[in-house]
Design a protein around this motif. Sequence first.
Motif, PDB file in Angstrom:
ATOM      1  N   ASN A 140       0.845  -1.253  -0.044  1.00 34.93           N
ATOM      2  CA  ASN A 140       0.211  -0.049  -0.074  1.00 34.93           C
ATOM      3  C   ASN A 140       0.776   1.267   0.021  1.00 34.93           C
ATOM      4  N   GLN A 141       0.190   2.538   0.162  1.00 32.45           N
ATOM      5  CA  GLN A 141       0.981   3.549  -0.142  1.00 32.45           C
ATOM      6  C   GLN A 141       2.049   3.967   0.736  1.00 32.45           C
ATOM      7  N   ASP A 142       1.812   3.601   2.177  1.00 25.02           N
ATOM      8  CA  ASP A 142       2.954   3.758   3.189  1.00 25.02           C
ATOM      9  C   ASP A 142       3.724   2.528   3.745  1.00 25.02           C
ATOM     10  N   ARG A 143       3.323   1.399   2.889  1.00 34.77           N
ATOM     11  CA  ARG A 143       4.038   0.203   3.103  1.00 34.77           C
ATOM     12  C   ARG A 143       3.763  -0.559   4.412  1.00 34.77           C
ATOM     13  N   ASP A 144       2.721  -0.020   4.935  1.00 36.47           N
ATOM     14  CA  ASP A 144       2.383  -0.790   6.295  1.00 36.47           C
ATOM     15  C   ASP A 144       1.776  -2.043   5.785  1.00 36.47           C
ATOM     16  N   CYS A 145       1.090  -2.260   4.810  1.00 36.27           N
ATOM     17  CA  CYS A 145       0.504  -3.377   4.309  1.00 36.27           C
ATOM     18  C   CYS A 145       0.824  -3.911   2.979  1.00 36.27           C
ATOM     19  N   PHE A 146       0.404  -5.072   2.441  1.00 36.51           N
ATOM     20  CA  PHE A 146       0.521  -5.472   1.285  1.00 36.51           C
ATOM     21  C   PHE A 146      -0.535  -6.503   1.059  1.00 36.51           C
ATOM     22  N   ALA A 147      -1.067  -6.213  -0.489  1.00 36.82           N
ATOM     23  CA  ALA A 147      -2.148  -7.045  -0.879  1.00 36.82           C
ATOM     24  C   ALA A 147      -1.704  -8.211  -1.643  1.00 36.82           C
ATOM     25  N   VAL A 148      -2.381  -9.136  -1.910  1.00 34.26           N
ATOM     26  CA  VAL A 148      -1.959 -10.382  -2.657  1.00 34.26           C
ATOM     27  C   VAL A 148      -3.094 -10.727  -3.563  1.00 34.26           C
ATOM     28  N   ALA A 149      -2.944 -10.581  -4.910  1.00 31.85           N
ATOM     29  CA  ALA A 149      -4.099 -10.972  -5.777  1.00 31.85           C
ATOM     30  C   ALA A 149      -3.935 -12.490  -6.268  1.00 31.85           C
ATOM     31  N   THR A 150      -4.829 -13.179  -6.076  1.00 31.49           N
ATOM     32  CA  THR A 150      -4.998 -14.721  -6.365  1.00 31.49           C
ATOM     33  C   THR A 150      -6.096 -15.159  -7.198  1.00 31.49           C
ATOM     34  N   ASP A 151      -5.985 -16.418  -7.615  1.00 35.86           N
ATOM     35  CA  ASP A 151      -7.070 -17.087  -8.499  1.00 35.86           C
ATOM     36  C   ASP A 151      -8.046 -17.370  -7.632  1.00 35.86           C
ATOM     37  N   LEU A 152      -8.106 -17.381  -6.472  1.00 33.32           N
ATOM     38  CA  LEU A 152      -9.384 -17.466  -5.314  1.00 33.32           C
ATOM     39  C   LEU A 152      -9.811 -16.167  -5.066  1.00 33.32           C
ATOM     40  N   GLY A 153      -9.142 -14.899  -5.291  1.00 39.74           N
ATOM     41  CA  GLY A 153      -9.668 -13.923  -4.539  1.00 39.74           C
ATOM     42  C   GLY A 153      -8.488 -12.863  -4.229  1.00 39.74           C
ATOM     43  N   PHE A 154      -8.511 -12.329  -3.198  1.00 41.02           N
ATOM     44  CA  PHE A 154      -7.283 -11.443  -2.495  1.00 41.02           C
ATOM     45  C   PHE A 154      -7.032 -11.488  -1.075  1.00 41.02           C
ATOM     46  N   ARG A 155      -6.057 -11.198  -0.493  1.00 44.59           N
ATOM     47  CA  ARG A 155      -5.668 -11.167   0.745  1.00 44.59           C
ATOM     48  C   ARG A 155      -4.947  -9.987   1.249  1.00 44.59           C
ATOM     49  N   VAL A 156      -4.972  -9.704   2.313  1.00 44.00           N
ATOM     50  CA  VAL A 156      -4.277  -8.376   2.904  1.00 44.00           C
ATOM     51  C   VAL A 156      -3.252  -8.794   4.121  1.00 44.00           C
ATOM     52  N   TYR A 157      -2.198  -8.355   4.087  1.00 36.80           N
ATOM     53  CA  TYR A 157      -1.367  -8.701   5.247  1.00 36.80           C
ATOM     54  C   TYR A 157      -0.712  -7.467   6.002  1.00 36.80           C
ATOM     55  N   GLY A 184     -14.691 -17.399 -11.301  1.00 30.49           N
ATOM     56  CA  GLY A 184     -14.359 -17.488 -12.610  1.00 30.49           C
ATOM     57  C   GLY A 184     -12.975 -17.009 -13.126  1.00 30.49           C
ATOM     58  N   GLY A 185     -11.863 -17.144 -12.189  1.00 32.43           N
ATOM     59  CA  GLY A 185     -10.494 -16.771 -12.476  1.00 32.43           C
ATOM     60  C   GLY A 185      -9.758 -16.240 -11.380  1.00 32.43           C
ATOM     61  N   GLY A 186     -10.552 -15.699 -10.533  1.00 31.11           N
ATOM     62  CA  GLY A 186      -9.833 -14.728  -9.425  1.00 31.11           C
ATOM     63  C   GLY A 186      -9.647 -13.211  -9.715  1.00 31.11           C
ATOM     64  N   VAL A 187      -8.691 -12.920  -9.171  1.00 32.32           N
ATOM     65  CA  VAL A 187      -8.302 -11.573  -9.081  1.00 32.32           C
ATOM     66  C   VAL A 187      -6.850 -11.575  -9.840  1.00 32.32           C
ATOM     67  N   ALA A 188      -6.730 -10.582 -10.896  1.00 33.98           N
ATOM     68  CA  ALA A 188      -5.634 -10.218 -11.274  1.00 33.98           C
ATOM     69  C   ALA A 188      -4.774  -9.110 -11.000  1.00 33.98           C
ATOM     70  N   LEU A 189      -5.240  -8.152 -10.390  1.00 39.60           N
ATOM     71  CA  LEU A 189      -4.638  -6.901  -9.615  1.00 39.60           C
ATOM     72  C   LEU A 189      -5.413  -6.619  -8.475  1.00 39.60           C
ATOM     73  N   VAL A 190      -4.984  -6.169  -7.549  1.00 42.47           N
ATOM     74  CA  VAL A 190      -5.523  -5.391  -6.076  1.00 42.47           C
ATOM     75  C   VAL A 190      -4.809  -4.435  -5.577  1.00 42.47           C
TER      76      VAL A 190
END
Length: 379
Positions: A36-53, A69-75
Amino acid sequence: MVAFSSATSTPRAKLEPNPDASDPTRLPTISNLSFNQDRDCFAVATDLGFRVYTCDPFRLAFRREFFSGGGVALVRMLDTSQIFAIAGRGPDPTSPPNKVMIWDDHLSLGVHDMPFRSEVRGLKLRHDRIVVVLKHKIVVCDFLHPKATQEILTAENPKGLCDVSQSPGPMVLACPGLHKGEVRVENHGLKRNKVIMAHDSSLACLGLTQDGRYLATASTKGTLVRVFSTSDGTLLHEVRRGAERAEIYSLAFSNTGQWLAVSSDKGTVHVFKVKVDSGSMENDGSCGTSEGGAHNLSGVSSLSFIKGVLPKYFSSEWSVAKFHLPEGLQHIVAFGKRKNTIMILGMDGSFYRCQFDPVKGGEMTQLECHNFLKPEETS
Protein backbone atom coordinates in the motif's frame (compact mmCIF):
# COMPACT_ATOMS: atom_id res chain seq x y z
CA MET A 1 -13.24 9.41 -23.20
CA VAL A 2 -13.84 6.15 -21.34
CA ALA A 3 -17.36 5.50 -20.13
CA PHE A 4 -17.97 4.45 -16.54
CA SER A 5 -21.01 2.97 -14.85
CA SER A 6 -21.59 3.83 -11.20
CA ALA A 7 -23.30 1.40 -8.83
CA THR A 8 -23.65 3.89 -5.99
CA SER A 9 -27.38 4.42 -6.46
CA THR A 10 -28.04 0.78 -7.34
CA PRO A 11 -25.69 -1.36 -5.22
CA ARG A 12 -24.24 -4.46 -6.77
CA ALA A 13 -25.28 -7.83 -5.47
CA LYS A 14 -22.84 -9.25 -2.99
CA LEU A 15 -20.42 -11.62 -4.64
CA GLU A 16 -20.71 -15.29 -3.87
CA PRO A 17 -17.87 -17.12 -2.08
CA ASN A 18 -15.44 -19.01 -4.26
CA PRO A 19 -16.22 -22.73 -3.87
CA ASP A 20 -12.61 -23.66 -4.67
CA ALA A 21 -11.49 -21.90 -1.47
CA SER A 22 -13.32 -24.43 0.70
CA ASP A 23 -10.72 -27.08 -0.12
CA PRO A 24 -8.10 -26.83 2.68
CA THR A 25 -5.45 -28.49 0.49
CA ARG A 26 -5.95 -25.99 -2.35
CA LEU A 27 -3.22 -23.35 -2.24
CA PRO A 28 -3.95 -20.19 -4.25
CA THR A 29 -1.86 -19.12 -7.22
CA ILE A 30 -0.51 -15.60 -6.90
CA SER A 31 -1.35 -13.21 -9.74
CA ASN A 32 0.16 -9.99 -8.38
CA LEU A 33 1.69 -8.43 -5.26
CA SER A 34 1.60 -4.80 -4.13
CA PHE A 35 2.41 -2.70 -1.08
CA ASN A 36 0.00 0.00 0.00
CA GLN A 37 0.98 3.66 -0.19
CA ASP A 38 2.93 3.86 3.11
CA ARG A 39 4.14 0.22 3.06
CA ASP A 40 2.26 -0.70 6.24
CA CYS A 41 0.42 -3.50 4.41
CA PHE A 42 0.56 -5.52 1.25
CA ALA A 43 -2.15 -7.07 -0.91
CA VAL A 44 -2.00 -10.39 -2.72
CA ALA A 45 -4.15 -11.04 -5.81
CA THR A 46 -4.81 -14.74 -6.38
CA ASP A 47 -6.90 -17.07 -8.50
CA LEU A 48 -9.24 -17.42 -5.49
CA GLY A 49 -9.65 -13.74 -4.56
CA PHE A 50 -7.33 -11.49 -2.58
CA ARG A 51 -5.61 -11.24 0.80
CA VAL A 52 -4.21 -8.40 2.89
CA TYR A 53 -1.30 -8.70 5.32
CA THR A 54 0.21 -6.21 7.75
CA CYS A 55 3.98 -5.81 7.43
CA ASP A 56 5.04 -5.07 11.00
CA PRO A 57 4.10 -7.19 12.74
CA PHE A 58 3.66 -9.61 9.88
CA ARG A 59 0.19 -11.19 10.00
CA LEU A 60 -2.83 -11.95 7.85
CA ALA A 61 -5.33 -9.11 8.21
CA PHE A 62 -8.12 -10.69 6.16
CA ARG A 63 -8.85 -12.53 2.95
CA ARG A 64 -11.72 -12.45 0.49
CA GLU A 65 -12.24 -15.40 -1.82
CA PHE A 66 -15.25 -14.70 -3.96
CA PHE A 67 -14.28 -14.81 -7.64
CA SER A 68 -14.94 -18.28 -9.00
CA GLY A 69 -14.23 -17.49 -12.64
CA GLY A 70 -10.49 -16.98 -12.58
CA GLY A 71 -9.94 -14.86 -9.50
CA VAL A 72 -8.22 -11.49 -9.16
CA ALA A 73 -5.47 -10.26 -11.49
CA LEU A 74 -4.71 -6.98 -9.69
CA VAL A 75 -5.70 -5.50 -6.33
CA ARG A 76 -4.66 -2.16 -4.86
CA MET A 77 -5.36 -0.81 -1.37
CA LEU A 78 -6.22 2.81 -0.56
CA ASP A 79 -3.92 3.47 2.40
CA THR A 80 -5.17 1.28 5.27
CA SER A 81 -8.84 1.79 4.48
CA GLN A 82 -11.34 -0.84 3.38
CA ILE A 83 -11.45 0.54 -0.15
CA PHE A 84 -9.80 -1.47 -2.93
CA ALA A 85 -9.45 -1.32 -6.70
CA ILE A 86 -9.72 -4.77 -8.26
CA ALA A 87 -9.25 -6.12 -11.78
CA GLY A 88 -10.34 -9.69 -12.49
CA ARG A 89 -8.66 -12.53 -14.31
CA GLY A 90 -11.80 -13.68 -16.15
CA PRO A 91 -13.40 -15.41 -17.95
CA ASP A 92 -16.34 -15.26 -15.50
CA PRO A 93 -18.56 -12.17 -16.15
CA THR A 94 -18.13 -11.09 -12.52
CA SER A 95 -14.35 -10.74 -12.95
CA PRO A 96 -13.43 -9.81 -16.52
CA PRO A 97 -9.88 -8.59 -17.17
CA ASN A 98 -11.08 -5.35 -18.80
CA LYS A 99 -12.96 -3.95 -15.80
CA VAL A 100 -11.88 -2.22 -12.60
CA MET A 101 -14.20 -2.57 -9.61
CA ILE A 102 -13.99 -0.31 -6.57
CA TRP A 103 -14.68 -2.66 -3.67
CA ASP A 104 -15.87 -1.40 -0.29
CA ASP A 105 -15.00 -4.19 2.10
CA HIS A 106 -16.94 -2.56 4.94
CA LEU A 107 -20.12 -2.89 2.88
CA SER A 108 -18.94 -6.14 1.24
CA LEU A 109 -19.91 -4.95 -2.22
CA GLY A 110 -18.63 -3.20 -5.30
CA VAL A 111 -19.60 0.45 -5.37
CA HIS A 112 -18.29 1.38 -8.82
CA ASP A 113 -17.58 -0.48 -12.05
CA MET A 114 -15.18 0.95 -14.62
CA PRO A 115 -15.24 -1.04 -17.88
CA PHE A 116 -12.58 -0.57 -20.56
CA ARG A 117 -12.16 -1.83 -24.10
CA SER A 118 -8.96 -3.75 -23.38
CA GLU A 119 -7.30 -5.66 -20.58
CA VAL A 120 -6.21 -3.73 -17.49
CA ARG A 121 -2.41 -4.06 -17.19
CA GLY A 122 -1.78 -1.97 -14.08
CA LEU A 123 -3.44 0.03 -11.29
CA LYS A 124 -2.33 2.88 -9.05
CA LEU A 125 -4.30 4.59 -6.28
CA ARG A 126 -4.06 7.92 -4.50
CA HIS A 127 -6.53 9.59 -2.18
CA ASP A 128 -7.75 11.67 -5.13
CA ARG A 129 -7.02 9.58 -8.23
CA ILE A 130 -7.41 6.12 -9.74
CA VAL A 131 -4.87 5.44 -12.47
CA VAL A 132 -5.63 2.59 -14.86
CA VAL A 133 -2.92 1.27 -17.16
CA LEU A 134 -3.94 -0.26 -20.49
CA LYS A 135 -1.66 -1.67 -23.19
CA HIS A 136 -1.30 1.61 -25.09
CA LYS A 137 -2.91 4.14 -22.76
CA ILE A 138 -3.02 5.50 -19.20
CA VAL A 139 -6.44 6.61 -17.92
CA VAL A 140 -6.50 8.99 -14.94
CA CYS A 141 -9.79 9.02 -13.04
CA ASP A 142 -11.22 11.17 -10.26
CA PHE A 143 -11.59 9.05 -7.13
CA LEU A 144 -14.70 10.60 -5.56
CA HIS A 145 -16.71 10.50 -8.78
CA PRO A 146 -14.95 7.86 -10.90
CA LYS A 147 -14.72 9.34 -14.36
CA ALA A 148 -11.82 9.84 -16.74
CA THR A 149 -10.14 13.22 -16.38
CA GLN A 150 -7.09 12.50 -18.55
CA GLU A 151 -5.88 9.97 -21.10
CA ILE A 152 -2.20 9.55 -21.95
CA LEU A 153 -1.07 7.58 -24.98
CA THR A 154 2.00 5.40 -24.44
CA ALA A 155 4.20 2.95 -26.29
CA GLU A 156 3.17 -0.68 -25.93
CA ASN A 157 3.10 -1.32 -22.19
CA PRO A 158 2.43 -5.01 -21.51
CA LYS A 159 3.90 -4.82 -17.99
CA GLY A 160 1.59 -1.98 -16.98
CA LEU A 161 4.49 0.32 -16.06
CA CYS A 162 3.36 3.44 -14.20
CA ASP A 163 3.94 5.15 -10.87
CA VAL A 164 2.41 8.09 -9.03
CA SER A 165 3.52 10.26 -6.12
CA GLN A 166 1.81 9.61 -2.78
CA SER A 167 2.64 12.68 -0.70
CA PRO A 168 -0.12 15.27 -0.13
CA GLY A 169 -0.36 17.78 -2.91
CA PRO A 170 -0.69 17.64 -6.70
CA MET A 171 0.07 14.32 -8.34
CA VAL A 172 3.22 13.48 -10.26
CA LEU A 173 2.76 10.57 -12.68
CA ALA A 174 5.47 8.70 -14.60
CA CYS A 175 4.76 6.28 -17.45
CA PRO A 176 6.29 5.14 -20.74
CA GLY A 177 6.40 7.72 -23.51
CA LEU A 178 5.49 7.12 -27.13
CA HIS A 179 8.93 5.86 -28.14
CA LYS A 180 11.37 3.22 -26.93
CA GLY A 181 13.23 4.21 -23.78
CA GLU A 182 11.15 7.33 -23.14
CA VAL A 183 9.46 8.23 -19.85
CA ARG A 184 6.69 10.78 -19.74
CA VAL A 185 6.28 12.69 -16.48
CA GLU A 186 2.99 14.47 -15.79
CA ASN A 187 3.42 17.11 -13.09
CA HIS A 188 -0.06 18.25 -12.09
CA GLY A 189 1.33 20.89 -9.72
CA LEU A 190 3.39 22.56 -12.44
CA LYS A 191 0.64 21.80 -14.99
CA ARG A 192 3.09 20.49 -17.54
CA ASN A 193 4.60 17.26 -18.80
CA LYS A 194 8.18 16.33 -19.50
CA VAL A 195 9.49 13.58 -21.79
CA ILE A 196 12.77 12.07 -20.58
CA MET A 197 14.92 10.00 -22.96
CA ALA A 198 15.97 7.58 -20.20
CA HIS A 199 17.45 4.62 -22.12
CA ASP A 200 18.37 3.41 -25.58
CA SER A 201 16.53 0.14 -24.91
CA SER A 202 12.88 -0.32 -23.95
CA LEU A 203 11.80 0.41 -20.38
CA ALA A 204 11.61 -2.50 -17.96
CA CYS A 205 10.83 -0.76 -14.68
CA LEU A 206 10.33 2.68 -13.14
CA GLY A 207 9.64 4.13 -9.70
CA LEU A 208 9.05 7.52 -8.07
CA THR A 209 9.92 8.89 -4.66
CA GLN A 210 6.93 9.47 -2.38
CA ASP A 211 6.93 13.18 -3.21
CA GLY A 212 7.47 12.58 -6.93
CA ARG A 213 10.65 14.68 -7.11
CA TYR A 214 12.86 11.86 -8.32
CA LEU A 215 12.41 9.05 -10.80
CA ALA A 216 14.38 5.80 -11.11
CA THR A 217 14.37 3.85 -14.37
CA ALA A 218 15.80 0.63 -15.76
CA SER A 219 15.75 -0.78 -19.28
CA THR A 220 15.41 -4.28 -20.65
CA LYS A 221 19.22 -4.61 -20.50
CA GLY A 222 18.97 -4.37 -16.71
CA THR A 223 22.57 -3.34 -16.10
CA LEU A 224 22.11 0.32 -15.20
CA VAL A 225 19.58 2.20 -13.07
CA ARG A 226 19.23 5.93 -13.64
CA VAL A 227 17.80 8.60 -11.34
CA PHE A 228 16.27 11.75 -12.81
CA SER A 229 14.75 14.97 -11.56
CA THR A 230 11.09 14.96 -12.57
CA SER A 231 10.88 18.77 -12.65
CA ASP A 232 13.34 19.24 -15.52
CA GLY A 233 14.41 15.75 -16.60
CA THR A 234 18.03 16.15 -15.48
CA LEU A 235 19.99 12.94 -14.96
CA LEU A 236 21.20 13.07 -11.36
CA HIS A 237 22.71 9.67 -10.70
CA GLU A 238 23.53 6.39 -12.38
CA VAL A 239 24.24 3.11 -10.61
CA ARG A 240 25.14 -0.35 -11.88
CA ARG A 241 23.19 -3.43 -10.86
CA GLY A 242 25.64 -5.73 -12.62
CA ALA A 243 27.59 -6.35 -15.79
CA GLU A 244 25.27 -9.04 -17.21
CA ARG A 245 21.83 -8.52 -18.73
CA ALA A 246 19.00 -8.97 -16.19
CA GLU A 247 15.27 -8.42 -15.87
CA ILE A 248 14.53 -5.73 -13.31
CA TYR A 249 11.36 -6.48 -11.35
CA SER A 250 11.15 -3.65 -8.83
CA LEU A 251 12.61 -0.21 -8.03
CA ALA A 252 11.80 1.36 -4.66
CA PHE A 253 13.04 4.53 -2.96
CA SER A 254 13.23 4.95 0.80
CA ASN A 255 10.90 7.59 2.29
CA THR A 256 13.72 10.14 2.33
CA GLY A 257 14.87 9.27 -1.18
CA GLN A 258 18.36 8.56 0.18
CA TRP A 259 18.31 4.86 -0.71
CA LEU A 260 17.13 2.87 -3.71
CA ALA A 261 16.37 -0.87 -3.69
CA VAL A 262 16.43 -2.97 -6.88
CA SER A 263 15.28 -6.56 -7.44
CA SER A 264 15.97 -8.66 -10.52
CA ASP A 265 15.79 -12.18 -11.91
CA LYS A 266 19.41 -12.73 -10.87
CA GLY A 267 18.15 -13.52 -7.37
CA THR A 268 19.73 -10.48 -5.73
CA VAL A 269 18.22 -7.40 -4.11
CA HIS A 270 20.64 -4.47 -4.21
CA VAL A 271 20.52 -1.28 -2.12
CA PHE A 272 22.18 1.84 -3.52
CA LYS A 273 22.92 5.15 -1.89
CA VAL A 274 21.29 7.81 -4.06
CA LYS A 275 23.16 11.01 -4.83
CA VAL A 276 20.76 13.66 -6.02
CA ASP A 277 22.84 16.80 -5.49
CA SER A 278 22.81 17.87 -9.11
CA GLY A 279 25.37 20.60 -8.38
CA SER A 280 28.05 17.94 -7.98
CA MET A 281 27.17 16.14 -11.20
CA GLU A 282 28.86 16.88 -14.48
CA ASN A 283 26.22 16.39 -17.14
CA ASP A 284 24.19 18.41 -19.57
CA GLY A 285 20.78 17.25 -18.37
CA SER A 286 20.57 14.35 -20.79
CA CYS A 287 21.72 10.77 -20.66
CA GLY A 288 24.54 11.26 -23.10
CA THR A 289 25.74 7.65 -23.12
CA SER A 290 24.45 4.29 -24.13
CA GLU A 291 23.63 1.50 -21.70
CA GLY A 292 27.21 0.29 -21.82
CA GLY A 293 28.71 3.74 -21.20
CA ALA A 294 29.43 5.60 -17.98
CA HIS A 295 28.73 9.13 -16.75
CA ASN A 296 31.29 11.15 -14.84
CA LEU A 297 29.33 11.34 -11.61
CA SER A 298 30.60 12.21 -8.15
CA GLY A 299 32.30 9.32 -6.42
CA VAL A 300 33.78 7.80 -9.58
CA SER A 301 36.04 10.59 -10.88
CA SER A 302 39.08 8.89 -9.33
CA LEU A 303 38.88 6.29 -12.11
CA SER A 304 38.94 8.85 -14.90
CA PHE A 305 42.67 8.54 -15.51
CA ILE A 306 42.36 4.85 -16.46
CA LYS A 307 39.13 5.03 -18.45
CA GLY A 308 40.91 3.75 -21.50
CA VAL A 309 42.34 0.76 -19.68
CA LEU A 310 39.54 -0.77 -17.57
CA PRO A 311 36.15 -1.88 -18.92
CA LYS A 312 33.67 0.98 -18.78
CA TYR A 313 31.47 -0.68 -16.19
CA PHE A 314 34.17 -0.06 -13.56
CA SER A 315 33.29 3.65 -13.80
CA SER A 316 29.73 3.09 -12.53
CA GLU A 317 28.77 3.04 -8.87
CA TRP A 318 27.86 -0.29 -7.34
CA SER A 319 25.46 -1.21 -4.55
CA VAL A 320 26.11 -0.65 -0.87
CA ALA A 321 24.33 -3.83 0.27
CA LYS A 322 22.69 -6.91 -1.19
CA PHE A 323 20.56 -9.91 -0.29
CA HIS A 324 20.42 -13.22 -2.15
CA LEU A 325 17.17 -14.93 -3.17
CA PRO A 326 16.19 -17.86 -5.41
CA GLU A 327 17.25 -16.96 -8.94
CA GLY A 328 14.60 -16.45 -11.60
CA LEU A 329 11.74 -15.85 -9.16
CA GLN A 330 9.96 -12.49 -9.27
CA HIS A 331 10.23 -10.36 -6.12
CA ILE A 332 9.16 -6.81 -5.28
CA VAL A 333 10.81 -4.63 -2.65
CA ALA A 334 9.99 -1.77 -0.28
CA PHE A 335 11.72 -0.03 2.59
CA GLY A 336 10.36 -0.81 6.04
CA LYS A 337 9.54 1.51 8.93
CA ARG A 338 12.35 0.05 11.02
CA LYS A 339 15.70 1.74 10.45
CA ASN A 340 17.64 0.49 7.41
CA THR A 341 15.27 -2.38 6.68
CA ILE A 342 14.00 -3.83 3.42
CA MET A 343 10.85 -5.90 2.89
CA ILE A 344 10.79 -8.39 0.02
CA LEU A 345 7.73 -10.17 -1.40
CA GLY A 346 8.05 -13.18 -3.70
CA MET A 347 5.61 -14.73 -6.13
CA ASP A 348 6.16 -18.01 -4.27
CA GLY A 349 4.51 -16.52 -1.16
CA SER A 350 7.72 -15.49 0.60
CA PHE A 351 8.05 -12.46 2.87
CA TYR A 352 11.51 -11.36 4.01
CA ARG A 353 12.53 -8.56 6.32
CA CYS A 354 16.22 -7.70 6.05
CA GLN A 355 18.50 -5.06 7.50
CA PHE A 356 21.48 -3.41 5.83
CA ASP A 357 24.44 -1.59 7.32
CA PRO A 358 24.64 1.83 5.61
CA VAL A 359 28.32 2.22 6.57
CA LYS A 360 29.86 -1.23 6.19
CA GLY A 361 27.45 -2.45 3.52
CA GLY A 362 27.87 -6.02 2.30
CA GLU A 363 25.38 -8.83 2.78
CA MET A 364 22.13 -7.86 4.49
CA THR A 365 21.00 -9.58 7.67
CA GLN A 366 17.77 -11.58 7.45
CA LEU A 367 15.53 -10.62 10.37
CA GLU A 368 12.54 -12.81 9.52
CA CYS A 369 11.05 -14.94 6.77
CA HIS A 370 7.48 -16.19 6.27
CA ASN A 371 5.51 -18.06 3.63
CA PHE A 372 2.19 -16.23 3.56
CA LEU A 373 0.53 -18.97 1.53
CA LYS A 374 1.47 -21.39 4.33
CA PRO A 375 1.39 -19.25 7.50
CA GLU A 376 2.84 -22.02 9.63
CA GLU A 377 6.10 -21.81 7.68
CA THR A 378 8.14 -19.15 9.50
CA SER A 379 11.81 -18.70 10.22
